[in-house]
Design a protein around this motif. Sequence first.
Motif, PDB file in Angstrom:
ATOM      1  N   LEU A 144       0.753  -0.635   0.213  1.00  0.00           N
ATOM      2  CA  LEU A 144      -0.242   0.282   0.118  1.00  0.00           C
ATOM      3  C   LEU A 144       0.898   1.553   0.251  1.00  0.00           C
ATOM      4  O   LEU A 144       2.225   1.805   1.042  1.00  0.00           O
ATOM      5  CB  LEU A 144      -0.856   0.141   1.240  1.00  0.00           C
ATOM      6  N   VAL A 145       1.278   2.126  -0.564  1.00  0.00           N
ATOM      7  CA  VAL A 145       2.284   2.983  -1.598  1.00  0.00           C
ATOM      8  C   VAL A 145       1.440   4.682  -1.151  1.00  0.00           C
ATOM      9  O   VAL A 145      -0.005   4.263  -2.113  1.00  0.00           O
ATOM     10  CB  VAL A 145       2.302   2.927  -2.337  1.00  0.00           C
ATOM     11  N   LEU A 146       1.009   5.671  -0.153  1.00  0.00           N
ATOM     12  CA  LEU A 146       0.621   6.206   0.233  1.00  0.00           C
ATOM     13  C   LEU A 146       1.690   7.350   0.527  1.00  0.00           C
ATOM     14  O   LEU A 146       2.640   7.386   0.439  1.00  0.00           O
ATOM     15  CB  LEU A 146      -0.292   6.097   1.533  1.00  0.00           C
ATOM     16  N   ASP A 147       1.044   8.588   0.183  1.00  0.00           N
ATOM     17  CA  ASP A 147       1.530   9.962   0.356  1.00  0.00           C
ATOM     18  C   ASP A 147       1.350  10.670   1.524  1.00  0.00           C
ATOM     19  O   ASP A 147       0.847  10.040   2.687  1.00  0.00           O
ATOM     20  CB  ASP A 147       0.887  11.082  -0.749  1.00  0.00           C
ATOM     21  N   GLU A 148       1.803  11.542   2.069  1.00  0.00           N
ATOM     22  CA  GLU A 148       1.810  11.800   3.004  1.00  0.00           C
ATOM     23  C   GLU A 148       1.307  12.315   4.309  1.00  0.00           C
ATOM     24  O   GLU A 148       1.277  12.223   5.487  1.00  0.00           O
ATOM     25  CB  GLU A 148       2.959  13.394   3.959  1.00  0.00           C
ATOM     26  N   SER A 149       0.044  12.179   2.562  1.00  0.00           N
ATOM     27  CA  SER A 149      -1.639  13.171   4.160  1.00  0.00           C
ATOM     28  C   SER A 149      -2.494  11.482   3.945  1.00  0.00           C
ATOM     29  O   SER A 149      -3.404  11.563   4.408  1.00  0.00           O
ATOM     30  CB  SER A 149      -1.717  14.266   2.879  1.00  0.00           C
ATOM     31  N   GLY A 150      -1.629   9.994   3.465  1.00  0.00           N
ATOM     32  CA  GLY A 150      -1.780   9.095   3.465  1.00  0.00           C
ATOM     33  C   GLY A 150      -2.932   8.977   2.415  1.00  0.00           C
ATOM     34  O   GLY A 150      -3.384   8.171   2.295  1.00  0.00           O
ATOM     35  N   ARG A 151      -2.688  10.416   1.150  1.00  0.00           N
ATOM     36  CA  ARG A 151      -3.606   9.283  -0.793  1.00  0.00           C
ATOM     37  C   ARG A 151      -2.739   7.936  -1.023  1.00  0.00           C
ATOM     38  O   ARG A 151      -1.526   8.041  -0.375  1.00  0.00           O
ATOM     39  CB  ARG A 151      -3.699  10.620  -0.619  1.00  0.00           C
ATOM     40  N   GLU A 152      -3.634   7.176  -1.571  1.00  0.00           N
ATOM     41  CA  GLU A 152      -2.962   6.022  -1.797  1.00  0.00           C
ATOM     42  C   GLU A 152      -1.977   6.199  -3.381  1.00  0.00           C
ATOM     43  O   GLU A 152      -2.761   7.525  -4.048  1.00  0.00           O
ATOM     44  CB  GLU A 152      -4.205   5.222  -2.157  1.00  0.00           C
ATOM     45  N   LEU A 153      -0.723   6.337  -3.638  1.00  0.00           N
ATOM     46  CA  LEU A 153      -0.347   6.807  -4.571  1.00  0.00           C
ATOM     47  C   LEU A 153      -0.149   5.434  -6.265  1.00  0.00           C
ATOM     48  O   LEU A 153      -0.406   4.682  -5.967  1.00  0.00           O
ATOM     49  CB  LEU A 153       1.304   6.850  -4.685  1.00  0.00           C
ATOM     50  N   LYS A 154      -0.537   6.666  -7.309  1.00  0.00           N
ATOM     51  CA  LYS A 154      -0.296   5.049  -8.463  1.00  0.00           C
ATOM     52  C   LYS A 154       0.781   4.795  -8.974  1.00  0.00           C
ATOM     53  O   LYS A 154       2.295   6.335  -8.559  1.00  0.00           O
ATOM     54  CB  LYS A 154      -1.343   5.423  -9.477  1.00  0.00           C
ATOM     55  N   LEU A 155       0.750   4.232  -9.551  1.00  0.00           N
ATOM     56  CA  LEU A 155       2.643   3.609 -10.233  1.00  0.00           C
ATOM     57  C   LEU A 155       2.877   4.630 -11.232  1.00  0.00           C
ATOM     58  O   LEU A 155       3.634   5.113 -10.720  1.00  0.00           O
ATOM     59  CB  LEU A 155       2.031   2.351 -10.731  1.00  0.00           C
ATOM     60  N   GLU A 156       1.911   5.442 -12.213  1.00  0.00           N
ATOM     61  CA  GLU A 156       1.880   6.636 -12.751  1.00  0.00           C
ATOM     62  C   GLU A 156       2.668   8.033 -12.133  1.00  0.00           C
ATOM     63  O   GLU A 156       2.995   8.836 -12.888  1.00  0.00           O
ATOM     64  CB  GLU A 156       1.232   6.598 -13.682  1.00  0.00           C
ATOM     65  N   GLU A 157       2.977   8.146 -10.732  1.00  0.00           N
ATOM     66  CA  GLU A 157       3.044   8.972 -10.034  1.00  0.00           C
ATOM     67  C   GLU A 157       3.824   8.600  -9.454  1.00  0.00           C
ATOM     68  O   GLU A 157       5.152   9.843  -8.574  1.00  0.00           O
ATOM     69  CB  GLU A 157       2.371   9.423  -8.862  1.00  0.00           C
ATOM     70  N   MET A 158       5.135   7.558  -9.611  1.00  0.00           N
ATOM     71  CA  MET A 158       6.552   7.918  -8.900  1.00  0.00           C
ATOM     72  C   MET A 158       7.399   8.457  -9.463  1.00  0.00           C
ATOM     73  O   MET A 158       6.914   8.438 -11.037  1.00  0.00           O
ATOM     74  CB  MET A 158       5.899   6.145  -9.414  1.00  0.00           C
ATOM     75  N   PRO A 159       8.214   8.484  -9.044  1.00  0.00           N
ATOM     76  CA  PRO A 159       8.981   9.561  -9.991  1.00  0.00           C
ATOM     77  C   PRO A 159       9.939   8.562 -11.481  1.00  0.00           C
ATOM     78  O   PRO A 159      10.395   9.586 -11.957  1.00  0.00           O
ATOM     79  CB  PRO A 159      10.084   9.889  -9.227  1.00  0.00           C
ATOM     80  N   ALA A 160       9.906   7.549 -11.581  1.00  0.00           N
ATOM     81  CA  ALA A 160      10.987   6.815 -12.708  1.00  0.00           C
ATOM     82  C   ALA A 160       9.999   6.938 -13.974  1.00  0.00           C
ATOM     83  O   ALA A 160       9.975   7.868 -14.632  1.00  0.00           O
ATOM     84  CB  ALA A 160      11.175   5.625 -12.301  1.00  0.00           C
ATOM     85  N   ARG A 161       8.546   6.936 -13.368  1.00  0.00           N
ATOM     86  CA  ARG A 161       7.547   6.316 -14.333  1.00  0.00           C
ATOM     87  C   ARG A 161       7.300   7.938 -14.992  1.00  0.00           C
ATOM     88  O   ARG A 161       7.071   8.676 -16.190  1.00  0.00           O
ATOM     89  CB  ARG A 161       6.231   6.706 -14.501  1.00  0.00           C
ATOM     90  N   ARG A 162       7.493   9.477 -14.031  1.00  0.00           N
ATOM     91  CA  ARG A 162       7.704  11.005 -14.436  1.00  0.00           C
ATOM     92  C   ARG A 162       8.522  10.861 -15.407  1.00  0.00           C
ATOM     93  O   ARG A 162       8.242  12.196 -16.694  1.00  0.00           O
ATOM     94  CB  ARG A 162       7.531  11.613 -13.446  1.00  0.00           C
ATOM     95  N   LEU A 163       9.384  10.505 -14.818  1.00  0.00           N
ATOM     96  CA  LEU A 163      10.851  10.761 -16.159  1.00  0.00           C
ATOM     97  C   LEU A 163      10.819  10.207 -17.286  1.00  0.00           C
ATOM     98  O   LEU A 163      10.835  11.006 -18.226  1.00  0.00           O
ATOM     99  CB  LEU A 163      12.268  10.213 -15.673  1.00  0.00           C
ATOM    100  N   PHE A 164      10.252   9.161 -17.112  1.00  0.00           N
ATOM    101  CA  PHE A 164      10.493   8.233 -18.790  1.00  0.00           C
ATOM    102  C   PHE A 164       8.898   8.997 -19.372  1.00  0.00           C
ATOM    103  O   PHE A 164       8.591   8.942 -21.236  1.00  0.00           O
ATOM    104  CB  PHE A 164       9.636   6.935 -18.434  1.00  0.00           C
TER     105      PHE A 164
END
Lengths: 764, 114
Positions: A263-283
């Motif tokens: 379960l991957v959450l941001d600091e406020s507890g919202r669930e993060l999607k794969l597309e939001e991860m930095p590596a995907r952003r770079l690509f």
Amino acid sequence: MDCAPDRGASLAWAGSAVSEVRAEDRDWAIALLVEAGSVLASSRDLTTTLDGVAGLTIPLLADLCVIDLRDESGSISELAVAAAEPGVASALEDLRRRFPLDADGEHPVARVIRTGRPELLADMGTDELDAFSQAPPHMEFMLGTGYRSVIIAPLVAAGHTLGALSTVRLAGGESYDEGDLVLVCELARRAALAIENAQLYTEAQTVEQRLEAVLRNLAEAITVVDEQGRTVFANQAALDLLKLDSPEQLTSAEPGATMSRFLVLDESGRELKLEEMPARRLFRGEPAEPLLVRNIVRATGEERWVIVRASPILDPDMGRMRYVANVFENVTPVKRAQLAEAFMAQASRVLASSMDYADTFRRIARLAAGELADWCAVDVLGENGALERVAVHHDDPSMLALAEELDRRYRPTLDEHTGVPEVIRTGEARIFNDITAEALATYARDEEHLRLLREMGARDVIIVPLAAPARTLGAITLVSSRTGRKLIDADLDVAVRLGRRAGTAVESARLYTERSRIARVLQRALLPDSLPEIPGLEIAASYRPVGELNEVGGDFYDVFECGDGGWMLVIGDVCGKGPEAASVTALARHTLRAVAMLEERPARMLELLHRTLRQQDPNGQMCTVCLVLVRALGGRAELTIALAGHPRPLLVGPDECARPVGDAGTVLGIVDPVTISEVREDLQGRQTLLLFTDGVPEAARARPELPLELDRLSARARELPLAGMLARIEQAAVASADGHPQDDIALLGLRIDGRARGLESSGR
Amino acid sequence: MSAEEQLRIATRQGPDRLIFELVGELDMASAASLRDAVGDARGVDVGVVVLDLRGLSFLDSTGLKAIFAARSVVIERSQRFAVTPGSAAVQRLLSLTRLDEHLETIETPDAVLA
């Protein structure tokens, strides 16, 4: 530098070399170079490659072929030997080992390596062989095998001479000519490239191995992902962080499969999607800021705080982004400590915000359920020794209802050996991790209980005592469900702190309430329950203690009968606050009542009180008192006023003036002797005698620009009913202190009873 | 407001006396500072202790008690105790309680005692 013989033909490519070869030899020369090409391309192991190249020259181009290399230190060593006769090759290897070539000597191999120029020794006699000889056995070997003709070509690559390739024809063979020289030079050139490539490859491999070793051993977790989202590399720290056993688990996983384990959450507890991860952003060509994420391993509930940084790895040839390296920094301990502090700060604010402990517990439960676990319940030990659920919280109302039902139907009793009762009994916090079905079944009282417990789906439970300094008031229970994060020892520490702080706060609130109750009881002892009915007189009092509930005031008043038909009005002020002042207040009030039985004169009574106070404490409990002895005389009253450091009472009305009456007397309890005089006044119908404490004039201190003009104020209020008049004055005093008087405010009013006035007037 | 801000006490030594100059408000919040100041001066060998009340803007019953506590300490040390007159409000309280009759009053802190 090229390796062309003297006539300077350029030999950059095989075709030109072959063209120099005699026509009848061309076919095999081409075949030799083609084969050399395939040998050189076939393997990356240098020794194998060069053995192959040397072997190719035998037997057509040479009877013996040697490849020597110069190493980093400059010394020369043989790398490959091939010969038509097996004994010759091993004999030469043996000789090279025993008598290494002198790099600075006259051996032609050394010379060629130094100069980078090929040499052709077409027909050698003993003299030339002598120049070759490194030692007598060497000479013997050359003579014995019958050295006849030799070509030595430098191995040159990128302008550096790496070594030399030598071919030898022995006795019985043909002498070398220029055509052979060209061919050997070409072979040497190709071998040199192969050697350099091999060396570069070895070097690159070493660098890569080193780099990989560094990556593998880095404390920071690193993964490399490709554009499809596949992980191509992960170091040990990454595997540890991702809770995997081997890199294959990661590299063989489908893209995104790894992320779904968490379960991957941001600091406020919202669930993060794969597309939001930095590596995907770079690509996608977007900027990728470092991202703080909270990872919860779905299977175990373990929690990690990780900062993810992504950097592109560009393809050297195309400059295109082929991979992205992810660096995961585990900040769990720091983040957890930070969160614990923030939580405790929030909890402290909640605890400080209210003195209503039931409300406080509800808010604490809500806070803890939000920050620490899924559920939070607070149970306290009631006065009857039974457990009482005072607060429970879960974000989901249906789960909350479940918890309430569970408590209603299966509330634990204090004698149970585990759970909340145990923690309350022992005062020791408990943590239960990964509660099994069996453990639940053992704990459950019956099938229905078990069903409800199962429905709650608790995985981990923490129970901490609500610990007040001297006793355990109850317990706080935190529960994480199967979907939430795991509760760990760090949570236990936070919960223990919460329990201690909440326990202390609640105990203080309880003591505060208790003290307030005592204060109210005590205050009642200091003031009369009700004022007596006095024939022909009307009397009223108002009293406003400063502070909230718990401060016992220093002001007091009293009204009692004394002697024959006389009534004593008492108002006074003991210096200070709290229990000490209260004891003096009680002493003053009761002393005055007692001395009134012996002594009728107010001034005398005050002197006696002074003496009592001085006896009690020579350094002084200071007290001001105003005594008024009242005798009702039908339609009027005779007043005898005695003051001890007290503000003079006001005689108000019937016209618009208020007159202070009485003479100043020495305050009691401070200094000997006291000087107190008595003044006689008459209270007429429609007049009011107003007694007050210094809290009334002093209230104006907060706003000196608006002095409380008590005389005018009371004159204006003189037509009001007595109680209303006192209320108006009190109101004005409070207002003049901006609503927060610093002292008690006491007022006592006396009038001739209106009915008495009426009787009198009708009697006229 | 802290007690220090509320009441400032400056201590000054004259030829025969110790002078405490009180500026501000003397009440429940600041009475302890006066007690401490007088207590700290225990070892000073002078014949007279003067409380200079001219800078006193407010005095309540607790402050009054503190002045008389100081007076008791001083008299116990066989020293003389004197005050200078305070503001009208201060003097009003002193006369209301008739404690002025128990205080030796001098016009200025350095004035000669009767």
